[in-house]
Scaffold this active site. Structure first.
Site, PDB file in Angstrom:
ATOM      1  N   ARG A  40       0.824  -1.222   0.000  1.00  0.00           N
ATOM      2  CA  ARG A  40       0.000   0.000   0.000  1.00  0.00           C
ATOM      3  C   ARG A  40       0.853   1.265   0.000  1.00  0.00           C
ATOM      4  O   ARG A  40       0.443   2.287  -0.553  1.00  0.00           O
ATOM      5  CB  ARG A  40      -0.940  -0.001   1.204  1.00  0.00           C
ATOM      6  CG  ARG A  40      -2.028  -1.026   1.017  1.00  0.00           C
ATOM      7  CD  ARG A  40      -3.026  -1.043   2.128  1.00  0.00           C
ATOM      8  NE  ARG A  40      -4.180  -1.847   1.732  1.00  0.00           N
ATOM      9  CZ  ARG A  40      -5.096  -2.290   2.571  1.00  0.00           C
ATOM     10  NH1 ARG A  40      -5.016  -2.029   3.847  1.00  0.00           N
ATOM     11  NH2 ARG A  40      -6.094  -3.019   2.117  1.00  0.00           N
ATOM     12  N   LYS A 201     -20.187 -16.463   1.279  1.00  0.00           N
ATOM     13  CA  LYS A 201     -21.611 -16.358   1.621  1.00  0.00           C
ATOM     14  C   LYS A 201     -22.435 -15.527   0.648  1.00  0.00           C
ATOM     15  O   LYS A 201     -22.001 -14.486   0.188  1.00  0.00           O
ATOM     16  CB  LYS A 201     -21.742 -15.731   3.004  1.00  0.00           C
ATOM     17  CG  LYS A 201     -21.189 -16.612   4.094  1.00  0.00           C
ATOM     18  CD  LYS A 201     -21.358 -15.933   5.410  1.00  0.00           C
ATOM     19  CE  LYS A 201     -20.999 -16.892   6.548  1.00  0.00           C
ATOM     20  NZ  LYS A 201     -21.017 -16.173   7.830  1.00  0.00           N
ATOM     21  N   GLY A 354     -11.050  -8.388  -1.321  1.00  0.00           N
ATOM     22  CA  GLY A 354      -9.755  -8.655  -0.693  1.00  0.00           C
ATOM     23  C   GLY A 354      -9.258 -10.068  -0.926  1.00  0.00           C
ATOM     24  O   GLY A 354      -8.109 -10.283  -1.337  1.00  0.00           O
ATOM     25  N   GLY A 377     -13.307  -3.773   0.769  1.00  0.00           N
ATOM     26  CA  GLY A 377     -14.675  -3.328   1.064  1.00  0.00           C
ATOM     27  C   GLY A 377     -15.148  -2.253   0.096  1.00  0.00           C
ATOM     28  O   GLY A 377     -16.305  -2.247  -0.334  1.00  0.00           O
TER      29      GLY A 377
HETATM   30  P1  ADP Z   1     -13.737 -11.383  -1.260  1.00  0.00           P
HETATM   31  O1  ADP Z   1     -12.904 -11.004  -0.055  1.00  0.00           O
HETATM   32  O2  ADP Z   1     -12.909 -11.463  -2.502  1.00  0.00           O
HETATM   33  O3  ADP Z   1     -14.933 -10.514  -1.415  1.00  0.00           O
HETATM   34  P2  ADP Z   1     -15.113 -13.457   0.194  1.00  0.00           P
HETATM   35  O4  ADP Z   1     -14.619 -12.854   1.455  1.00  0.00           O
HETATM   36  O5  ADP Z   1     -16.535 -13.356  -0.104  1.00  0.00           O
HETATM   37  O6  ADP Z   1     -14.254 -12.883  -1.039  1.00  0.00           O
HETATM   38  O7  ADP Z   1     -14.807 -15.017   0.160  1.00  0.00           O
HETATM   39  C1  ADP Z   1     -13.527 -15.566   0.281  1.00  0.00           C
HETATM   40  C2  ADP Z   1     -13.565 -16.875   1.017  1.00  0.00           C
HETATM   41  O8  ADP Z   1     -14.528 -17.753   0.468  1.00  0.00           O
HETATM   42  C3  ADP Z   1     -12.237 -17.600   0.947  1.00  0.00           C
HETATM   43  O9  ADP Z   1     -11.628 -17.579   2.210  1.00  0.00           O
HETATM   44  C4  ADP Z   1     -12.613 -18.999   0.490  1.00  0.00           C
HETATM   45  O10 ADP Z   1     -11.948 -20.023   1.205  1.00  0.00           O
HETATM   46  C5  ADP Z   1     -14.095 -19.054   0.777  1.00  0.00           C
HETATM   47  N1  ADP Z   1     -14.767 -20.084  -0.021  1.00  0.00           N
HETATM   48  C6  ADP Z   1     -14.797 -20.227  -1.352  1.00  0.00           C
HETATM   49  N2  ADP Z   1     -15.454 -21.333  -1.713  1.00  0.00           N
HETATM   50  C7  ADP Z   1     -15.872 -21.933  -0.578  1.00  0.00           C
HETATM   51  C8  ADP Z   1     -16.592 -23.133  -0.281  1.00  0.00           C
HETATM   52  N3  ADP Z   1     -17.010 -23.931  -1.250  1.00  0.00           N
HETATM   53  N4  ADP Z   1     -16.811 -23.425   1.004  1.00  0.00           N
HETATM   54  C9  ADP Z   1     -16.391 -22.607   1.987  1.00  0.00           C
HETATM   55  N5  ADP Z   1     -15.703 -21.465   1.786  1.00  0.00           N
HETATM   56  C10 ADP Z   1     -15.437 -21.134   0.519  1.00  0.00           C
HETATM   57 MG    MG Z   2     -13.233 -11.367   2.022  1.00  0.00          MG
END
Ligand code: ADP
Ligand code: MG
Length: 397
Positions: A40, A201, A354, A377
């Site tokens: 950063r 989620k 992230g 975020g």
């Molecule tokens: P971002 O930070 O890019 O917005 P998220 O925080 O929504 O992404 O999701 C990232 C997490 O989702 C990762 O830690 C990954 O392990 C988890 N993940 C992806 N697929 C699955 C799955 N099938 N079951 C449980 N966790 C999952």
């Molecule tokens: Mg995340």
């Protein structure tokens, strides 16, 4: 929301004192406090160098972590001043307060070509409350406000938005690129626009799904959220991540996509495991046929082929959320294959979020993407179509 904003190039900075909001919220070693990644700080260099070379006196500021009750020595920005000085190859002065006597004196004495870093803005209780008194005090140190802290533009805080009520406000190069690429993809995308949505989620991505359903041509669903969609279609998901409260919502989204003529792709097979562990036993099964005691941790090979084909002729791809538990190499194959496919398309490829950025970096595809957003975020709220206070406060171009 208007994404066309004035930048440092559109104003005269020579001889000006510039308050520059950076994102110096660096990760630190819990024990020693050492900076574990200076990414950063490095990312802020182009704007800082531009300002210094054009004869501005730069008063940089940022938050770091979440101090609860005022100053906390563990969250001082002083180590950032040291690292920034090494990277810039010139001294970086440091003020031991934000708008107190030390900051005022050092800012007043600052000469063109010199840079001063203020202490952690969140040491001031007014920061997160967007207190006008703090905004005014910050503004009184400078003649111009430049924001380059994309990671913080979704927050209406004194140093990210409030201060712009009292100073002319423009963007630095980091925010300019985010607005150009993300803003362009959302307001006037090169089509077809394909959105890949994964992660853990559904509940954390409702805003993103909803907004992208309005603008994308194709939506690809993977990751943990796919199992709630599968359940919405009557599938058996075993022990997979399932949000029962969001099954109806997922069903509505499937119907909404059909009504709008948006192609919604859901996994056709899944790699499931007998435990949530890197060395779990695994097998590939059809989507919706996950046996009891098993959980889906990645998309299966047929799904990989389907998704890679769907991005092949895209004009723009926006990707948020890993397609499997990429932290475990055995379950990173889906995410890796789609990253590989993106690296080979001529599409504009944008990674937001992230963990998604971390996944693409870890798998070695970072330099193959058009843009990896620097704000976790903030990039999500951008994709949700929300107005970002730290962007809205900047002068329109
Ligand atoms: P971002 O930070 O890019 O917005 P998220 O925080 O929504 O992404 O999701 C990232 C997490 O989702 C990762 O830690 C990954 O392990 C988890 N993940 C992806 N697929 C699955 C799955 N099938 N079951 C449980 N966790 C999952
Ligand atoms: Mg995340």
């Amino acid at each position: 929301m208007n994404y066309a904003k004035k930048t440092v190039r559109d104003v005269d900075v020579t001889g000006k004192k510039v308050l520059l909001r950076c994102d110096f919220n660096v990760p630190q070693d819990k024990e020693t406090g050492a900076i574990t990644s200076d990414k950063r700080i490095v990312a802020a260099l182009p704007t800082i160098r531009y300002l210094l070379e054009h004869g501005a006196a730069v008063i940089a500021c940022s938050h770091l972590g979440k101090p609860k009750n005022g100053p906390d020595p563990k969250l001082s920005l002083e180590p950032v001043a040291v690292r920034l000085s090494e990277l810039l190859g010139q001294p970086v002065l440091f003020a031991h307060d934000v708008v107190g006597e030390d900051a005022k004196a050092k800012a007043a004495a600052l000469q063109p070509g010199q840079i001063l870093l203020l202490e952690n803005t969140r040491f001031e209780p007014g920061e997160t409350k967007d207190d006008p008194a703090l905004s005014k005090a910050l503004a009184s140190l400078a003649d111009l406000y430049v924001s380059d802290a994309f990671g913080a533009v979704h927050r209406a805080h004194a140093s990210t938005a409030g201060v712009a009520d009292y100073l002319p406000a423009v963007s630095g190069f980091l925010i300019q690129k985010e607005l150009e690429v993300l803003g362009g993809a959302i307001s006037d995308p090169k089509r077809p626009l394909v959105a890949i949505l994964g992660g853990s989620k559904v509940s954390s991505k409702i805003g993103v799904i909803n907004n992208l359903l309005e603008i994308a041509d194709t939506i690809i669903i993977g990751g943990g959220m796919a199992y709630t969609f599968s359940a919405a279609q009557g599938g058996k998901v075993g022990e997979s991540l399932l949000e029962s409260d969001w099954i109806d919502y997922s069903r509505e989204m499937i119907a909404k996509a059909a009504a709008k003529g948006v192609k919604l792709l859901l996994p056709v097979d899944t790699v499931c495991a007998d435990a949530f562990a890197p060395d779990a036993k695994s097998q590939v099964v059809k989507a919706g046929e996950i046996p009891d005691g098993w959980q889906g941790l990645d998309i299966g090979p047929e799904t990989v082929a389907l998704y890679c084909a769907a991005v092949a002729d895209a004009g723009t791809v926006i990707w948020n959320g890993p397609l499997g538990v990429f932290e475990f190499p055995a379950f990173a194959k889906g995410t890796q294959a789609v990253a590989e496919a993106l690296s080979k398309t001529s599409a504009i490829t944008i990674i937001g979020g992230g963990d998604s950025a971390a996944a693409v970096e870890q798998l070695g595809y970072a330099d193959k993407m058009t843009h990896i957003s620097t704000g976790g975020g903030a990039s999500l709220e951008f994709l949700e179509g929300k107005e970002l206070p730290g962007v809205a406060c900047l002068l329109d171009a």
